[in-house]
Design a protein around this motif. Structure first.
Motif, PDB file in Angstrom:
ATOM      1  N   TYR A   1       0.917  -1.187   0.072  1.00 11.66           N
ATOM      2  CA  TYR A   1      -0.060   0.171  -0.003  1.00 11.66           C
ATOM      3  C   TYR A   1       0.722   1.237   0.095  1.00 11.66           C
ATOM      4  CZ  TYR A   1      -3.248   3.674   1.512  1.00 11.66           C
ATOM      5  OH  TYR A   1      -4.068   4.487   1.784  1.00 11.66           O
ATOM      6  N   GLU A   2       1.845   1.348   0.983  1.00 15.98           N
ATOM      7  CA  GLU A   2       2.817   2.277   0.966  1.00 15.98           C
ATOM      8  C   GLU A   2       3.260   2.552  -0.240  1.00 15.98           C
ATOM      9  OE1 GLU A   2       5.099   1.663   4.465  1.00 15.98           O
ATOM     10  OE2 GLU A   2       3.451   2.509   5.821  1.00 15.98           O
ATOM     11  N   ALA A   3       3.802   1.569  -1.020  1.00 13.73           N
ATOM     12  CA  ALA A   3       4.763   1.613  -2.193  1.00 13.73           C
ATOM     13  C   ALA A   3       3.811   2.191  -3.461  1.00 13.73           C
ATOM     14  CB  ALA A   3       5.246   0.252  -2.594  1.00 13.73           C
ATOM     15  N   ALA A   4       2.646   1.696  -3.491  1.00 14.97           N
ATOM     16  CA  ALA A   4       1.455   2.046  -4.237  1.00 14.97           C
ATOM     17  C   ALA A   4       1.173   3.461  -3.977  1.00 14.97           C
ATOM     18  CB  ALA A   4       0.137   1.206  -4.234  1.00 14.97           C
ATOM     19  N   THR A   5       1.147   4.245  -2.971  1.00 14.93           N
ATOM     20  CA  THR A   5       0.720   5.587  -2.716  1.00 14.93           C
ATOM     21  C   THR A   5       1.910   6.379  -3.152  1.00 14.93           C
ATOM     22  OG1 THR A   5       1.517   5.417  -0.284  1.00 14.93           O
ATOM     23  CG2 THR A   5      -1.022   5.041  -0.891  1.00 14.93           C
ATOM     24  N   HIS A   6       3.111   5.839  -2.860  1.00  9.00           N
ATOM     25  CA  HIS A   6       4.206   6.510  -3.413  1.00  9.00           C
ATOM     26  C   HIS A   6       4.384   6.605  -4.904  1.00  9.00           C
ATOM     27  CE1 HIS A   6       8.490   8.089  -3.199  1.00  9.00           C
ATOM     28  NE2 HIS A   6       8.788   7.027  -4.432  1.00  9.00           N
ATOM     29  N   ARG A   7       4.061   5.339  -5.543  1.00  7.59           N
ATOM     30  CA  ARG A   7       4.236   5.440  -6.892  1.00  7.59           C
ATOM     31  C   ARG A   7       3.020   6.440  -7.747  1.00  7.59           C
ATOM     32  NH1 ARG A   7       7.031   5.607 -11.504  1.00  7.59           N
ATOM     33  NH2 ARG A   7       6.281   4.214 -12.978  1.00  7.59           N
ATOM     34  N   ALA A   8       1.903   6.504  -6.860  1.00 12.40           N
ATOM     35  CA  ALA A   8       0.873   7.127  -7.383  1.00 12.40           C
ATOM     36  C   ALA A   8       1.326   8.671  -7.419  1.00 12.40           C
ATOM     37  CB  ALA A   8      -0.397   7.102  -6.515  1.00 12.40           C
ATOM     38  N   ARG A   9       2.032   9.078  -6.454  1.00 11.81           N
ATOM     39  CA  ARG A   9       2.545  10.436  -6.201  1.00 11.81           C
ATOM     40  C   ARG A   9       3.514  10.817  -7.317  1.00 11.81           C
ATOM     41  NH1 ARG A   9       2.136   9.235  -0.803  1.00 11.81           N
ATOM     42  NH2 ARG A   9       4.445   8.638  -0.628  1.00 11.81           N
ATOM     43  N   GLN A  10       4.089   9.703  -7.684  1.00 11.73           N
ATOM     44  CA  GLN A  10       5.209   9.904  -8.802  1.00 11.73           C
ATOM     45  C   GLN A  10       4.479  10.001 -10.193  1.00 11.73           C
ATOM     46  OE1 GLN A  10       7.612   6.502  -8.379  1.00 11.73           O
ATOM     47  NE2 GLN A  10       9.145   7.702  -7.324  1.00 11.73           N
ATOM     48  N   LEU A  11       3.397   9.464 -10.390  1.00  5.18           N
ATOM     49  CA  LEU A  11       2.849   9.340 -11.607  1.00  5.18           C
ATOM     50  C   LEU A  11       1.548  10.675 -11.816  1.00  5.18           C
ATOM     51  CD1 LEU A  11       2.065   5.543 -11.806  1.00  5.18           C
ATOM     52  CD2 LEU A  11       3.838   6.906 -13.244  1.00  5.18           C
ATOM     53  N   ALA A  12       1.548  11.273 -10.727  1.00  5.40           N
ATOM     54  CA  ALA A  12       0.408  12.044 -10.722  1.00  5.40           C
ATOM     55  C   ALA A  12       0.519  13.244 -11.844  1.00  5.40           C
ATOM     56  CB  ALA A  12       0.280  13.009  -9.381  1.00  5.40           C
ATOM     57  N   ASP A  13       1.555  13.662 -12.151  1.00  4.24           N
ATOM     58  CA  ASP A  13       1.455  14.848 -13.298  1.00  4.24           C
ATOM     59  C   ASP A  13       1.540  14.405 -14.516  1.00  4.24           C
ATOM     60  OD1 ASP A  13       1.371  16.575 -11.125  1.00  4.24           O
ATOM     61  OD2 ASP A  13       3.881  16.726 -10.946  1.00  4.24           O
ATOM     62  N   HIS A  14       1.633  13.111 -14.879  1.00  3.13           N
ATOM     63  CA  HIS A  14       1.552  12.554 -16.199  1.00  3.13           C
ATOM     64  C   HIS A  14       0.267  12.819 -16.893  1.00  3.13           C
ATOM     65  CE1 HIS A  14       5.442  10.804 -16.383  1.00  3.13           C
ATOM     66  NE2 HIS A  14       5.147  10.402 -15.142  1.00  3.13           N
ATOM     67  N   PRO A  15       0.157  13.331 -18.181  1.00  3.94           N
ATOM     68  CA  PRO A  15      -0.922  13.361 -19.040  1.00  3.94           C
ATOM     69  C   PRO A  15      -1.786  12.672 -19.279  1.00  3.94           C
ATOM     70  CG  PRO A  15       0.973  13.871 -20.602  1.00  3.94           C
ATOM     71  CD  PRO A  15       1.405  13.620 -19.116  1.00  3.94           C
ATOM     72  N   GLU A  16      -3.069  12.516 -19.500  1.00  7.41           N
ATOM     73  CA  GLU A  16      -4.003  11.461 -19.591  1.00  7.41           C
ATOM     74  C   GLU A  16      -3.526  10.979 -21.401  1.00  7.41           C
ATOM     75  OE1 GLU A  16      -8.280  11.453 -19.184  1.00  7.41           O
ATOM     76  OE2 GLU A  16      -8.161  13.079 -17.790  1.00  7.41           O
ATOM     77  N   GLY A  17      -3.647   9.821 -21.366  1.00  2.00           N
ATOM     78  CA  GLY A  17      -3.180   8.998 -22.444  1.00  2.00           C
ATOM     79  C   GLY A  17      -1.995   8.451 -22.619  1.00  2.00           C
ATOM     80  N   THR A  18      -1.312   8.702 -21.692  1.00  2.00           N
ATOM     81  CA  THR A  18       0.091   8.358 -21.450  1.00  2.00           C
ATOM     82  C   THR A  18      -0.041   6.708 -20.910  1.00  2.00           C
ATOM     83  OG1 THR A  18       0.674   9.295 -19.654  1.00  2.00           O
ATOM     84  CG2 THR A  18       0.979  10.300 -21.479  1.00  2.00           C
ATOM     85  N   PRO A  19       1.215   6.029 -20.999  1.00  2.00           N
ATOM     86  CA  PRO A  19       1.234   4.641 -20.191  1.00  2.00           C
ATOM     87  C   PRO A  19       1.068   4.936 -18.607  1.00  2.00           C
ATOM     88  CG  PRO A  19       2.726   4.584 -21.842  1.00  2.00           C
ATOM     89  CD  PRO A  19       2.062   5.929 -21.898  1.00  2.00           C
TER      90      PRO A  19
END
Length: 54
Positions: free
Chosen positions: A9-27
Motif C-alpha cells: 500500500y505504501e509503495a503504491a501511494t508513493h508510486r501514485a504520487r510519482q505518476l500524478a503529473d503525467h498527462p492522460e493517454g500516456t502509459p
C-alpha cells in the motif's frame, strides 16, 4: 494490481504520487488509474489504521 500488505500500500501511494503529473493517454496515466483502483479497494476495509494487522 492487488495490494495485500501495508508495505505494498505504501509503495503504491508513493508510486501514485510519482505518476500524478503525467498527462492522460500516456502509459503512466494508465498505470496511475490502475494504482488508484487498487488503493481504493485496499482502503475500503482498512480505513481504520487499527485494522492493519500485517
Amino acid at each position: 494490481m492487488i495490494i495485500t500488505t501495508v508495505d505494498e500500500y505504501e509503495a503504491a501511494t508513493h508510486r501514485a504520487r510519482q505518476l500524478a503529473d503525467h498527462p492522460e493517454g500516456t502509459p503512466e496515466s494508465t498505470e496511475l488509474a490502475e494504482i488508484i483502483a487498487a488503493i481504493t479497494i485496499w482502503d475500503a476495509p482498512h480505513d481504520d489504521a487499527s485494522a492493519w494487522n500485517d
